[in-house]
Write a protein that holds these residues in place. Structure first.
Motif, PDB file in Angstrom:
ATOM      1  N   ILE A 136      40.894  36.755  47.711  1.00 47.21           N
ATOM      2  CA  ILE A 136      39.900  36.447  48.437  1.00 47.21           C
ATOM      3  C   ILE A 136      39.362  35.091  48.473  1.00 47.21           C
ATOM      4  O   ILE A 136      38.895  34.828  47.272  1.00 47.21           O
ATOM      5  N   ASN A 137      39.430  34.210  49.344  1.00 47.85           N
ATOM      6  CA  ASN A 137      38.718  32.918  49.285  1.00 47.85           C
ATOM      7  C   ASN A 137      37.409  33.100  50.155  1.00 47.85           C
ATOM      8  O   ASN A 137      37.345  33.358  51.116  1.00 47.85           O
ATOM      9  N   PRO A 138      36.601  32.939  49.194  1.00 49.66           N
ATOM     10  CA  PRO A 138      35.176  33.446  49.713  1.00 49.66           C
ATOM     11  C   PRO A 138      34.578  32.038  50.652  1.00 49.66           C
ATOM     12  O   PRO A 138      33.527  32.364  51.255  1.00 49.66           O
ATOM     13  N   TYR A 139      35.264  31.050  50.536  1.00 52.76           N
ATOM     14  CA  TYR A 139      34.757  29.767  51.489  1.00 52.76           C
ATOM     15  C   TYR A 139      35.599  29.480  52.662  1.00 52.76           C
ATOM     16  O   TYR A 139      35.205  28.686  53.070  1.00 52.76           O
ATOM     17  N   GLU A 176      37.852  31.241  42.540  1.00 57.42           N
ATOM     18  CA  GLU A 176      36.663  30.468  41.831  1.00 57.42           C
ATOM     19  C   GLU A 176      36.972  29.053  42.238  1.00 57.42           C
ATOM     20  O   GLU A 176      36.059  28.185  42.009  1.00 57.42           O
ATOM     21  N   ARG A 177      38.098  28.661  42.562  1.00 52.41           N
ATOM     22  CA  ARG A 177      38.268  27.196  42.901  1.00 52.41           C
ATOM     23  C   ARG A 177      39.578  26.972  43.677  1.00 52.41           C
ATOM     24  O   ARG A 177      40.182  28.153  43.795  1.00 52.41           O
ATOM     25  N   ALA A 178      39.785  25.923  44.342  1.00 55.64           N
ATOM     26  CA  ALA A 178      41.152  25.703  44.982  1.00 55.64           C
ATOM     27  C   ALA A 178      42.199  25.921  43.875  1.00 55.64           C
ATOM     28  O   ALA A 178      42.080  25.415  42.921  1.00 55.64           O
ATOM     29  N   ASN A 179      43.235  26.408  44.554  1.00 53.67           N
ATOM     30  CA  ASN A 179      44.580  26.690  43.674  1.00 53.67           C
ATOM     31  C   ASN A 179      44.495  27.714  42.582  1.00 53.67           C
ATOM     32  O   ASN A 179      45.309  27.851  42.031  1.00 53.67           O
ATOM     33  N   ALA A 195      44.476  31.000  43.318  1.00 59.03           N
ATOM     34  CA  ALA A 195      45.503  31.934  43.456  1.00 59.03           C
ATOM     35  C   ALA A 195      46.918  31.374  43.591  1.00 59.03           C
ATOM     36  O   ALA A 195      47.562  32.334  42.995  1.00 59.03           O
ATOM     37  N   ARG A 196      47.313  30.148  43.657  1.00 60.81           N
ATOM     38  CA  ARG A 196      48.462  29.652  43.576  1.00 60.81           C
ATOM     39  C   ARG A 196      48.790  29.545  42.147  1.00 60.81           C
ATOM     40  O   ARG A 196      49.913  30.123  41.546  1.00 60.81           O
ATOM     41  N   ASP A 197      48.008  29.046  41.172  1.00 60.90           N
ATOM     42  CA  ASP A 197      48.343  28.912  39.577  1.00 60.90           C
ATOM     43  C   ASP A 197      48.388  30.383  38.927  1.00 60.90           C
ATOM     44  O   ASP A 197      49.248  31.071  38.290  1.00 60.90           O
ATOM     45  N   HIS A 198      47.540  31.669  39.665  1.00 57.48           N
ATOM     46  CA  HIS A 198      47.726  32.752  38.933  1.00 57.48           C
ATOM     47  C   HIS A 198      49.157  33.189  39.412  1.00 57.48           C
ATOM     48  O   HIS A 198      49.523  34.066  38.457  1.00 57.48           O
ATOM     49  N   LEU A 199      49.346  33.243  40.619  1.00 57.70           N
ATOM     50  CA  LEU A 199      50.698  33.832  40.885  1.00 57.70           C
ATOM     51  C   LEU A 199      51.946  33.057  40.196  1.00 57.70           C
ATOM     52  O   LEU A 199      52.934  33.764  39.783  1.00 57.70           O
ATOM     53  N   LYS A 200      51.776  32.033  40.147  1.00 59.51           N
ATOM     54  CA  LYS A 200      52.886  31.120  39.520  1.00 59.51           C
ATOM     55  C   LYS A 200      52.901  31.268  38.174  1.00 59.51           C
ATOM     56  O   LYS A 200      54.242  31.519  37.225  1.00 59.51           O
ATOM     57  N   MET A 201      51.798  31.477  37.414  1.00 59.82           N
ATOM     58  CA  MET A 201      51.944  31.521  36.113  1.00 59.82           C
ATOM     59  C   MET A 201      51.584  33.000  35.193  1.00 59.82           C
ATOM     60  O   MET A 201      52.048  32.922  34.217  1.00 59.82           O
ATOM     61  N   GLU A 202      50.665  33.486  35.855  1.00 61.65           N
ATOM     62  CA  GLU A 202      49.998  34.847  35.046  1.00 61.65           C
ATOM     63  C   GLU A 202      50.342  36.218  35.694  1.00 61.65           C
ATOM     64  O   GLU A 202      50.390  37.033  34.933  1.00 61.65           O
ATOM     65  N   ALA A 203      50.466  36.179  37.171  1.00 58.87           N
ATOM     66  CA  ALA A 203      50.278  37.557  37.639  1.00 58.87           C
ATOM     67  C   ALA A 203      51.733  38.267  37.179  1.00 58.87           C
ATOM     68  O   ALA A 203      52.628  37.819  37.080  1.00 58.87           O
ATOM     69  N   GLY A 210      45.192  27.687  54.743  1.00 54.13           N
ATOM     70  CA  GLY A 210      45.278  27.001  53.446  1.00 54.13           C
ATOM     71  C   GLY A 210      45.356  28.035  52.279  1.00 54.13           C
ATOM     72  O   GLY A 210      46.234  27.657  51.540  1.00 54.13           O
ATOM     73  N   MET A 211      44.646  29.238  52.583  1.00 48.33           N
ATOM     74  CA  MET A 211      44.766  30.092  51.569  1.00 48.33           C
ATOM     75  C   MET A 211      46.295  30.844  51.406  1.00 48.33           C
ATOM     76  O   MET A 211      46.743  31.178  50.464  1.00 48.33           O
ATOM     77  N   PHE A 212      46.691  30.954  52.686  1.00 53.93           N
ATOM     78  CA  PHE A 212      48.046  31.614  52.696  1.00 53.93           C
ATOM     79  C   PHE A 212      49.033  30.484  52.132  1.00 53.93           C
ATOM     80  O   PHE A 212      50.294  30.842  51.454  1.00 53.93           O
ATOM     81  N   SER A 213      48.799  29.298  52.311  1.00 60.27           N
ATOM     82  CA  SER A 213      49.826  28.140  51.726  1.00 60.27           C
ATOM     83  C   SER A 213      49.780  28.249  50.108  1.00 60.27           C
ATOM     84  O   SER A 213      50.598  28.108  49.604  1.00 60.27           O
TER      85      SER A 213
END
Ligand code: ATP
Ligand SMILES: CCCCCCCCCCCCC/C=C/[C@@H](O)[C@H](CO)NC(C)=O
Ligand code: CA
Length: 561
Positions: A152-155, A186-189, A191-199, A214-217
């Motif tokens: 979720i992007n709260p912003y 909690e910050r831009a990117n 979700a991207r970084d979590h998916l790329k490296m952690e999830a 932007g969030m979908f991107s």
């Protein structure tokens, strides 16, 4: 040869149950749940007294559109959604056992709602038999997701992402027994970084983003990069064949434009999107890869716009605090500045079998063009997978002064432009529509822009050209210096640029700045010179494309069943 007839649906259960104190013949087969009112003897008129019991008020719900079934306890909330079930007194005595079926109901403008029907039985065994039979049918629908990872992007948009998810979406997921892991970014990117490296992606049947384009991107960048990395594919190579992502992506719209959601579902309504996720829809989508000198820059699925849309975005980023209205203010300001940019566009046209951008036919659910075998569509470095016409494909080159260069991988329909920037573009055909708007008067440009918002043909102007392409390159007339690139990068992060600084570096530029930035799905791409390639069906969404209006207008008829 005789055509193979489709098998008739298998009858599973049929009983007389009651609904709002009236008798109904309720039937479950492998395709539909149906209930039709049975006329009582008292209601019979003299004219039909010896005739068969007449069915009136029939309802059919496809099993694949049932969300859940629950035994309903009297005087208890019937669902997790907080509605209390009122049981009429007479029924409470004779029909005190009941079950509630929640299902998809279509309303206007492609919106879906969660509707429910409570059917009463005379004994509990029958009631449980119904619940079990419906649940068994639902368990056969293996395309439905059971476990989702939600970001979720709260912003995003009007900062309502968290509330939209908690109030409108989470109750639907819980009713459909979908379990979720929710991350509020909690910050831009993040979700991207979590998916790329952690999830731990093996745990999930899909990823959901609550936010805008932007969030979908962010989500597609995380997923595509992870998939390539896991398969040893180098994203920096522009000619590399990318590996499609296996996880489907759901979008709960909570952004400013919500173009990707609108163009794949037909509305930007969170409940509709949640229901498309629950029923396990799947819509493949094309993705453009963007490179600069053999360095990977970004992916794009909607609009890649240089000139007008690049400048609108650059200006609007400084006005984020305004919310969605920032695009209107910056749109007017950019329109008045009337900047044009010089450069060369080269492109590889698509084969004719995928249609043209001037087609009247639009990409809709089950689109025939998107269903063509993908070998015909895919551009690959492997010669064998390139179609004959493609092998003969010749790059075309166009030089000029442009107010806008837009590439639309899909229609880019959104509430501001209900048919989109390229109304006939396809979601999953392996092509993008390249729209070139040459330098023209302010008045003509306004006429073109206004056609994005109405039904008139926006390409029917002498200064507009449109091509269906698989790849393209853009080279600005004036070489991009490192310092100018740095300035545009700074702008992308919200810092102001000084007009004089740019023009000193470009003495040849008499009336305007030499370069624009690319608007890549709402994110600023500061490089002017880029190479773009469409990757056919690289990702999949929990969507089905826009349904034909008739699906909404005509209820299921007996002949269809
Ligand atoms: N927690 C966060 N704090 C700040 N920015 C975030 C956060 N989470 C995501 N972002 C960034 O916010 C940007 C905008 O988000 P989003 O796309 O959801 O809304 P929008 O820009 O209002 O809508 P649209 O893209 O549809 O115009 C994205 O680029 C995303 O990377
Ligand atoms: C001076 C009159 C201007 C009228 C222009 C109206 C046209 C609006 C068309 C908007 C199409 C937007 C396509 C989608 C782009 C998204 O990728 C992006 C990110 O959300 N949104 C924008 C606005 O760049
Ligand atoms: Ca396409």
């Amino acid at each position: 040869m005789q055509e193979k007839q489709p098998k008739p649906p298998l009858l599973l259960l049929s009983s007389q149950l009651s609904l709002q104190n009236r008798g109904y013949e309720v039937t479950l087969n492998s395709a539909f749940l149906s209930w039709k009112e049975v006329e009582t003897r008292q209601k019979r008129t003299a004219a039909n007294i010896y005739g068969p019991l007449k069915a009136a008020g029939s309802h059919y719900v496809p099993v694949c559109e049932i969300i859940s079934v629950q035994e309903t306890e009297e005087d208890c909330p019937s669902t997790g959604i907080g509605k209390w079930q009122k049981v009429p007194q007479s029924l409470a005595e004779s029909n005190q056992y009941a079950f509630t079926v929640s299902y998809v109901e279509r309303t206007q403008k492609h919106r879906w709602r969660c509707s429910e029907v409570t059917l009463h039985c005379t004994d509990r065994t029958l009631c449980l038999q119904w619940v079990q039979a419906i649940r068994e049918q639902l368990s056969l629908l293996t395309i439905r997701p059971k476990r989702l990872l939600v970001y979720i992007n709260p912003y995003g948009g009007k900062h309502r992402g968290k509330r939209i998810y908690e109030q409108k979406v989470a109750p639907i997921f819980s009713r459909a027994s979908i379990s979720t892991d929710v991350i509020v970014t909690e910050r831009a990117n993040h979700a991207r970084d979590h998916l790329k490296m952690e999830a731990d992606l093996k745990k999930y049947d899909g990823v959901v983003c609550v936010g805008g384009d932007g969030m979908f991107s962010e989500i597609i960048h995380g997923l595509i990069s992870r998939t390539q990395c896991d398969s040893g594919v180098d994203q920096n190579r522009a000619d590399e064949t990318l590996i499609p992502c296996s996880l489907r992506i759901g979008i709960i719209p909570a952004g400013s434009t919500d173009c990707i959601c609108y163009a794949t579902v037909g509305s930007n309504d969170p409940v509709t999107s949640a229901l498309h996720i629950v029923v396990g829809d799947s819509q493949p989508m094309d993705v453009c890869s963007i490179h600069h000198n053999n360095t990977f820059l970004r992916y794009s699925v909607s609009l890649l716009g240089y000139g007008f849309y690049g400048d609108v975005l650059t200006d609007s980023e400084r006005k984020r605090w305004m919310g969605p209205a920032r695009y209107d203010i910056s749109g007017v300001k950019t329109f008045l500045s009337h900047r044009y940019y010089e450069g060369t566009i080269s492109f590889l046209p698509a084969d004719e079998n995928v249609g043209t951008p001037r087609d009247k036919l639009q990409c809709r659910s089950g689109c025939n063009i998107c269903r063509l075998p993908s070998a015909d569509k895919q551009v690959s470095k492997d010669e064998e997978s390139i179609s004959d016409t493609e092998k003969k494909g010749v790059w075309q080159v166009i030089r000029g002064k442009f107010l806008a260069i837009n590439a639309a991988c899909m229609s880019c329909a959104c509430p501001r432009s209900p048919k989109g920037l390229s109304p006939a573009a396809h979601l999953a055909d392996g092509t993008a529509d390249l729209i070139l708007v040459r330098k023209c008067s302010r008045f003509d440009f306004l006429r073109h822009l206004l056609r994005h918002t109405n039904k008139d043909d926006q390409f029917d102007h002498p200064f507009v050209e449109v091509y269906r392409v698989r790849q393209f390159r853009f080279t600005p007339r004036y070489e991009d210096t490192d310092s100018e690139l740095e300035l545009r990068e700074a702008e992308g992060s919200g810092r102001k640029r000084f007009f004089s600084q740019i023009c000193r570096e470009h003495p040849a530029c008499t009336c305007s700045l030499a370069h624009s930035s690319w608007n890549c799905d709402g994110e600023i791409l500061p490089h002017a010179a880029i190479q773009v390639r469409v990757h056919c069906q690289l990702i999949k969404l929990f969507a089905r494309g826009i349904e034909e209006q008739s699906v909404f207008e005509e209820p299921y008829t007996l002949s269809a069943i």
